[in-house]
Motif scaffolding. Structure first.
Motif, mmCIF file in Angstrom:
data_model
loop_
_atom_site.group_PDB
_atom_site.id
_atom_site.type_symbol
_atom_site.label_atom_id
_atom_site.label_comp_id
_atom_site.label_asym_id
_atom_site.label_seq_id
_atom_site.Cartn_x
_atom_site.Cartn_y
_atom_site.Cartn_z
ATOM 1 N N UNK A 126 24.298 27.843 -23.410
ATOM 2 C CA UNK A 126 22.967 27.810 -24.008
ATOM 3 C C UNK A 126 22.730 26.597 -24.882
ATOM 4 N N UNK A 127 23.385 25.494 -24.564
ATOM 5 C CA UNK A 127 23.153 24.240 -25.281
ATOM 6 C C UNK A 127 24.120 23.971 -26.412
ATOM 7 N N UNK A 128 24.779 24.969 -26.935
ATOM 8 C CA UNK A 128 25.701 24.785 -28.055
ATOM 9 C C UNK A 128 27.144 24.827 -27.575
ATOM 10 N N UNK A 129 27.818 23.695 -27.659
ATOM 11 C CA UNK A 129 29.219 23.642 -27.243
ATOM 12 C C UNK A 129 30.048 23.256 -28.458
ATOM 13 N N UNK A 130 30.945 24.125 -28.868
ATOM 14 C CA UNK A 130 31.812 23.766 -29.998
ATOM 15 C C UNK A 130 32.702 22.583 -29.631
ATOM 16 N N UNK A 131 32.959 21.728 -30.595
ATOM 17 C CA UNK A 131 33.849 20.586 -30.367
ATOM 18 C C UNK A 131 35.202 21.112 -29.890
ATOM 19 N N UNK A 132 35.792 20.395 -28.957
ATOM 20 C CA UNK A 132 37.104 20.739 -28.407
ATOM 21 C C UNK A 132 37.104 22.086 -27.704
ATOM 22 N N UNK A 133 35.986 22.509 -27.149
ATOM 23 C CA UNK A 133 35.912 23.845 -26.565
ATOM 24 C C UNK A 133 36.981 24.134 -25.542
ATOM 25 N N UNK A 134 37.317 23.191 -24.719
ATOM 26 C CA UNK A 134 38.312 23.467 -23.681
ATOM 27 C C UNK A 134 39.726 23.492 -24.231
ATOM 28 N N UNK A 135 39.984 22.717 -25.250
ATOM 29 C CA UNK A 135 41.363 22.469 -25.601
ATOM 30 C C UNK A 135 41.790 23.030 -26.945
ATOM 31 N N UNK A 136 40.892 23.210 -27.852
ATOM 32 C CA UNK A 136 41.282 23.684 -29.172
ATOM 33 C C UNK A 136 41.241 25.200 -29.263
ATOM 34 N N UNK A 137 40.440 25.815 -28.439
ATOM 35 C CA UNK A 137 40.331 27.269 -28.486
ATOM 36 C C UNK A 137 41.514 27.905 -27.768
ATOM 37 N N UNK A 193 33.712 29.255 -18.855
ATOM 38 C CA UNK A 193 34.057 27.939 -19.385
ATOM 39 C C UNK A 193 35.435 27.492 -18.891
ATOM 40 N N UNK A 194 36.340 28.462 -18.684
ATOM 41 C CA UNK A 194 37.685 28.068 -18.243
ATOM 42 C C UNK A 194 37.636 27.392 -16.883
ATOM 43 N N UNK A 195 36.715 27.783 -16.021
ATOM 44 C CA UNK A 195 36.574 27.142 -14.711
ATOM 45 C C UNK A 195 36.075 25.711 -14.881
ATOM 46 N N UNK A 196 35.116 25.526 -15.769
ATOM 47 C CA UNK A 196 34.589 24.182 -16.043
ATOM 48 C C UNK A 196 35.706 23.308 -16.614
ATOM 49 N N UNK A 197 36.446 23.848 -17.563
ATOM 50 C CA UNK A 197 37.545 23.094 -18.181
ATOM 51 C C UNK A 197 38.603 22.717 -17.143
ATOM 52 N N UNK A 198 38.984 23.670 -16.322
ATOM 53 C CA UNK A 198 40.010 23.407 -15.303
ATOM 54 C C UNK A 198 39.535 22.347 -14.312
ATOM 55 N N UNK A 199 38.275 22.402 -13.943
ATOM 56 C CA UNK A 199 37.727 21.411 -13.005
ATOM 57 C C UNK A 199 37.716 20.025 -13.628
ATOM 58 N N UNK A 200 37.322 19.950 -14.890
ATOM 59 C CA UNK A 200 37.322 18.661 -15.589
ATOM 60 C C UNK A 200 38.733 18.088 -15.649
ATOM 61 N N UNK A 201 39.682 18.913 -16.053
ATOM 62 C CA UNK A 201 41.063 18.443 -16.174
ATOM 63 C C UNK A 201 41.585 17.977 -14.818
ATOM 64 N N UNK A 206 30.221 18.462 -18.996
ATOM 65 C CA UNK A 206 29.610 18.759 -20.291
ATOM 66 C C UNK A 206 28.246 19.421 -20.089
ATOM 67 N N UNK A 207 27.462 18.879 -19.151
ATOM 68 C CA UNK A 207 26.148 19.490 -18.853
ATOM 69 C C UNK A 207 26.319 20.916 -18.333
ATOM 70 N N UNK A 208 27.320 21.136 -17.477
ATOM 71 C CA UNK A 208 27.577 22.489 -16.985
ATOM 72 C C UNK A 208 27.947 23.422 -18.138
ATOM 73 N N UNK A 209 28.775 22.932 -19.042
ATOM 74 C CA UNK A 209 29.183 23.754 -20.186
ATOM 75 C C UNK A 209 27.991 24.036 -21.095
ATOM 76 N N UNK A 210 27.124 23.036 -21.294
ATOM 77 C CA UNK A 210 25.916 23.247 -22.098
ATOM 78 C C UNK A 210 25.052 24.338 -21.495
ATOM 79 N N UNK A 211 24.863 24.282 -20.195
ATOM 80 C CA UNK A 211 24.040 25.286 -19.523
ATOM 81 C C UNK A 211 24.651 26.672 -19.690
ATOM 82 N N UNK A 212 25.951 26.757 -19.566
ATOM 83 C CA UNK A 212 26.647 28.030 -19.705
ATOM 84 C C UNK A 212 26.568 28.569 -21.133
#
Length: 127
Positions: A55-66, A75-83, A47-53
């Motif tokens: 600029x602090x604003x992360x839409x809800x469900x960013x990895x999965x709803x979009x 962001x896809x790399x961050x999401x894949x790593x998290x999963x 989540x911190x990595x995604x925030x940095x990427x």
């Protein structure tokens, strides 16, 4: 009990969710609590990595709803790593993705069940 940008790891259909009358074995509840406790620091890291990427604003469900084409670059790399990391924790506790998501959905719908999970998490945190 949120897990990354969403409280359920992707790939569940609502038909797989546990109903309120489904019985959850005590060991399943304990393993679920262990998984949540172990995944939370992982979630926070990504989540911190995604925030940095973002600029602090992360839409809800960013990895999965979009849809994939709408996920911001990087962001896809961050999401894949998290999963990947979350799935390793599930595997460690012999829990399937479907079991995890069904318990998560039930906890969101049943306050008493959610309280049982919270109580177990508190017990597990004790020295």
């Amino acid at each position: 009990m949120s897990l990354l940008f969403v409280s359920v790891i992707p790939s569940i259909s609502l038909g797989q969710a546990a109903s309120q009358s489904d019985v959850i074995a005590p060991w399943e509840l304990i393993n679920y609590a262990r998984v949540v406790l172990e995944i939370e620091p992982i979630r926070q890291k990504y989540y911190r990595q995604a925030q940095a990427l973002a600029g602090g604003q992360i839409p809800r469900n960013s990895c999965f709803a979009m849809s994939p084409q709408n996920i911001p670059s990087g962001m896809e790399t961050i999401c894949a790593s998290y999963i990947r990391d979350a799935m390793q924790v599930l595997k460690k506790y012999n829990m399937t993705l479907e079991q995890f998501n069904a318990i998560t959905l039930r906890a969101q719908q049943d306050n008493a069940f959610s309280q049982r999970i919270q109580t177990e998490m508190m017990r597990l945190k004790q020295p």
